[in-house]
Design an enzyme around this catalytic site. Structure first.
Site, PDB file in Angstrom:
ATOM      1  N   CYS A   1      -1.977  -7.119   6.136  1.00 41.02           N
ATOM      2  CA  CYS A   1      -1.248  -8.288   5.632  1.00 41.02           C
ATOM      3  C   CYS A   1      -0.298  -8.895   6.662  1.00 41.02           C
ATOM      4  CB  CYS A   1      -0.478  -7.904   4.375  1.00 41.02           C
ATOM      5  SG  CYS A   1      -1.547  -7.169   3.138  1.00 41.02           S
TER       6      CYS A   1
ATOM      7  N   LYS B   1       0.638   3.109   8.168  1.00 42.65           N
ATOM      8  CA  LYS B   1       1.898   3.625   7.625  1.00 42.65           C
ATOM      9  C   LYS B   1       1.546   4.856   6.791  1.00 42.65           C
ATOM     10  CE  LYS B   1       2.221   0.838   3.414  1.00 42.65           C
ATOM     11  NZ  LYS B   1       3.064  -0.027   2.621  1.00 42.65           N
TER      12      LYS B   1
ATOM     13  N   GLU C   1       0.860  -1.183   0.000  1.00 42.56           N
ATOM     14  CA  GLU C   1       0.000   0.000   0.000  1.00 42.56           C
ATOM     15  C   GLU C   1       0.896   1.231   0.000  1.00 42.56           C
ATOM     16  OE1 GLU C   1      -3.168   0.080   2.852  1.00 42.56           O
ATOM     17  OE2 GLU C   1      -3.525  -2.058   2.616  1.00 42.56           O
TER      18      GLU C   1
HETATM   19  C1  UGA Z   1       2.947  -5.899   2.782  1.00 40.94           C
HETATM   20  C2  UGA Z   1       4.171  -6.342   1.965  1.00 40.94           C
HETATM   21  O1  UGA Z   1       5.237  -5.407   2.165  1.00 40.94           O
HETATM   22  C3  UGA Z   1       3.839  -6.419   0.473  1.00 40.94           C
HETATM   23  O2  UGA Z   1       4.961  -6.911  -0.246  1.00 40.94           O
HETATM   24  C4  UGA Z   1       2.650  -7.384   0.289  1.00 40.94           C
HETATM   25  O3  UGA Z   1       2.267  -7.476  -1.073  1.00 40.94           O
HETATM   26  C5  UGA Z   1       1.465  -6.860   1.101  1.00 40.94           C
HETATM   27  O4  UGA Z   1       1.847  -6.784   2.487  1.00 40.94           O
HETATM   28  C6  UGA Z   1       0.324  -7.846   0.937  1.00 40.94           C
HETATM   29  O5  UGA Z   1       0.448  -8.981   1.393  1.00 40.94           O
HETATM   30  O6  UGA Z   1      -0.644  -7.511   0.256  1.00 40.94           O
HETATM   31  P1  UGA Z   1       1.782  -3.540   3.275  1.00 40.94           P
HETATM   32  O7  UGA Z   1       0.885  -4.278   4.203  1.00 40.94           O
HETATM   33  O8  UGA Z   1       1.202  -2.579   2.306  1.00 40.94           O
HETATM   34  O9  UGA Z   1       2.627  -4.572   2.372  1.00 40.94           O
HETATM   35  O10 UGA Z   1       2.801  -2.739   4.185  1.00 40.94           O
HETATM   36  P2  UGA Z   1       4.380  -2.746   4.442  1.00 40.94           P
HETATM   37  O11 UGA Z   1       5.028  -1.713   3.639  1.00 40.94           O
HETATM   38  O12 UGA Z   1       4.917  -4.127   4.361  1.00 40.94           O
HETATM   39  O13 UGA Z   1       4.416  -2.258   5.963  1.00 40.94           O
HETATM   40  C7  UGA Z   1       3.805  -3.057   6.982  1.00 40.94           C
HETATM   41  C8  UGA Z   1       4.038  -2.449   8.336  1.00 40.94           C
HETATM   42  O14 UGA Z   1       5.391  -2.615   8.744  1.00 40.94           O
HETATM   43  C9  UGA Z   1       3.751  -0.954   8.449  1.00 40.94           C
HETATM   44  O15 UGA Z   1       3.003  -0.727   9.622  1.00 40.94           O
HETATM   45  C10 UGA Z   1       5.124  -0.327   8.545  1.00 40.94           C
HETATM   46  O16 UGA Z   1       5.116   0.898   9.261  1.00 40.94           O
HETATM   47  C11 UGA Z   1       5.885  -1.402   9.291  1.00 40.94           C
HETATM   48  N1  UGA Z   1       7.352  -1.363   9.090  1.00 40.94           N
HETATM   49  C12 UGA Z   1       7.879  -1.490   7.856  1.00 40.94           C
HETATM   50  C13 UGA Z   1       8.193  -1.222  10.199  1.00 40.94           C
HETATM   51  O17 UGA Z   1       7.725  -1.120  11.346  1.00 40.94           O
HETATM   52  N2  UGA Z   1       9.547  -1.215  10.006  1.00 40.94           N
HETATM   53  C14 UGA Z   1      10.099  -1.342   8.777  1.00 40.94           C
HETATM   54  O18 UGA Z   1      11.348  -1.347   8.675  1.00 40.94           O
HETATM   55  C15 UGA Z   1       9.253  -1.476   7.675  1.00 40.94           C
END
Ligand code: UGA
Length: 484
Positions: free
Chosen positions: A264, A325, A156
């Site tokens: 996710c 996020k 997202e």
């Molecule tokens: C995630 C995956 O990154 C995608 O590759 C996948 O396609 C998607 O799920 C799905 O299954 O549809 P998304 O849920 O959009 O994507 O979000 P992310 O960017 O993965 O972030 C997830 C959470 O992790 C957020 O709350 C973000 O703030 C947190 N995060 C991310 C951290 O706390 N630390 C980090 O270093 C990175």
């Protein structure tokens, strides 16, 4: 190619618009009358950068249309993609929607067409798919069709780019004896110039699951490392930066903070742990990933409490950021909502701001007692403590000297480690972040003696105490480096 996409949620709408971008004739099918009406008016049901412009352009060009009737478009499509929800809204799986959708679509597809499942599905369901699809075709008196799964890897906030510039495409074969399905999807995806990996459907499902579980593991690893850094007075961002130059490790998804949210990562970790437990399969690593992620939220509250002298009762806390996020309006499993609930339960007055108006409105409905306001400045005015929970770009350039004039207390808890402690200290704010300890603007006199015990380590003043509780690996010690 003529392509139908069934389900215009997040995955389906991004898929529809991007396939139209690649020149295909796309019909998006949506059963919700409100969502369909909004789409046909040009209003998207969620915020995703770049998507509204793309949808508008392709609707105008006649390459993308939306309807509620599946049978017509599906009957004349070369490929039918299904992207319906598989969450039960309560942390579990549900496959009823997918089953209902398949029974309304599969019998009407022409014999040469290919069905492609984009939704994330539980492994048991994948194993039943060949039998299920064949029986739906048999009952309709029709020949079997090619069937694949094609998991999505889009994030997202970056979904359009992730689709159009995919790093890899995974095709999982459910039933494709003459390889018609693989051939057709290869034609669609070769434009992306990414490796196209073909494997059994169950392998493809695990490729998706494994990717998300690994990303979640990286984040919880970073958070555990942050807790160790806090206990010893190290700073996690320096540590991770040094680690990241090792090509085997890399630096992405190692940002310590309040942990992962969204629809996710939390769901897939929790469901994998639960399903493994039911099946008697040990999954201790993922159970720890889950527990660490939950703990980050309560540790944020504990740190706030401790920096306010032991209690948040009657104190006004400003929360910056509500969505899980930045660059999305999605509140699903957003850490900010849990943090707000916990603070309110302890008697705090919580005032929050998020740049997404819709997210502000929905948060106030979801969390009783939460007050939302229309700017960061309004949220922080009169506050005893400020908590940054979502790292929206606008929070990186706040006017801290001006803010310092309007707040009651001078405490900032940076739940994403994105602010500059020196800048905040300079205008009188004490600063705390996971893996960066607590950096005090002035003497620690306002902190409770029980909280502050001092020790000297390499010229730094380490403030430790209830922050660094041995029973909680997430305990955050407070330290102050070279200030005295
Ligand atoms: C995630 C995956 O990154 C995608 O590759 C996948 O396609 C998607 O799920 C799905 O299954 O549809 P998304 O849920 O959009 O994507 O979000 P992310 O960017 O993965 O972030 C997830 C959470 O992790 C957020 O709350 C973000 O703030 C947190 N995060 C991310 C951290 O706390 N630390 C980090 O270093 C990175």
């Amino acid at each position: 190619m003529r392509i139908s996409v069934v389900g215009l949620g997040y995955v389906g709408l991004v898929t529809s618009a991007c396939l139209a971008e690649w020149g295909h004739e796309v019909t998006g099918i949506e059963v919700s009358p409100e969502r369909l009406r909004a789409l046909n008016r040009g209003t998207l049901p969620f915020f995703e950068p770049g998507l509204d412009e793309m949808v508008a352009r392709h609707r105008q060009a006649g390459r993308l249309e939306f309807t509620d009737s599946a049978s017509g478009p599906v009957g004349s499509s070369d490929v039918v993609m299904v992207a319906v929800g598989t969450h039960d809204g309560n942390g579990g799986w549900q496959t009823e929607t997918m089953l209902a959708c398949l029974s309304q679509v599969v019998p009407f597809m022409h014999d040469d067409a290919v069905i492609v499942l984009r939704s994330t599905l539980p492994p048991d369901f994948i194993r039943q798919l060949p039998t299920l699809l064949r029986s739906l075709r048999d009952q309709a008196g029709r020949a079997p069709i090619s069937a694949l799964i094609n998991p999505e890897f889009t994030r997202e906030g970056a979904a359009v780019r992730d689709f159009l510039e995919a790093e890899r495409v995974v095709l999982g074969v459910v039933d494709d004896p003459d390889r018609r399905g693989v051939g057709r999807l290869t034609t669609i995806y070769e434009v992306a110039d990414a490796p196209i990996l073909t494997m059994d459907a169950i392998d493809a499902a695990f490729a998706k699951l494994g990717s998300n579980l690994f990303l979640a593991t990286k984040i919880s690893f970073a958070n555990e490392l942050a807790a160790l850094c806090d206990a010893y007075g190290a700073r996690v961002h320096n540590v991770v930066e040094a680690m990241s130059y090792d090509g085997r490790i890399g630096g992405r998804f190692l940002r310590a903070g309040v942990g992962f949210g969204g629809s996710c990562l939390p769901h897939q970790v929790t469901m994998t742990v639960k399903s493994a437990a039911l099946a008697g399969i040990p999954a201790p690593l993922l159970a720890a990933v889950d527990a660490i992620n939950d703990r980050q939220r309560s540790d944020f509250v504990r740190l706030t409490r401790e920096l306010l002298g032991g209690s948040v009762e009657g104190r006004r806390i400003a929360l910056l950021g509500l969505t899980f996020k930045p660059d999305t309006d999605d509140l699903r499993d957003a850490p900010a909502l849990d943090i707000a609930r916990l603070l309110i339960a302890e008697g705090a007055e919580v005032v929050a701001y998020d740049p997404m108006e819709g997210a502000r409105e929905r948060s106030a409905e979801i969390v009783p007692g939460l007050v939302t306001v229309e700017s960061a400045e309004l949220a922080v005015a009169g506050s005893d403590a400020i908590g940054l929970v979502t790292e929206w770009a606008e929070f990186r350039s706040l006017d801290w000297p001006a803010i310092a004039e309007t707040t009651r207390g001078h405490v900032v808890i940076d739940g994403r480690g994105v602010l500059d402690p020196a800048e905040l200290n300079a205008v009188g704010f004490d600063y705390a972040a996971f893996g960066r300890g607590v950096q005090l603007a002035q003497d620690a006199d306002h902190l409770e003696p029980a909280v502050v015990a001092t020790a000297t380590k390499d010229g730094s003043r380490i403030l430790a105490g209830s922050f660094a509780q041995p029973e909680s690996a997430g305990g955050m010690s407070a330290y102050r480096r070279g200030v005295e």
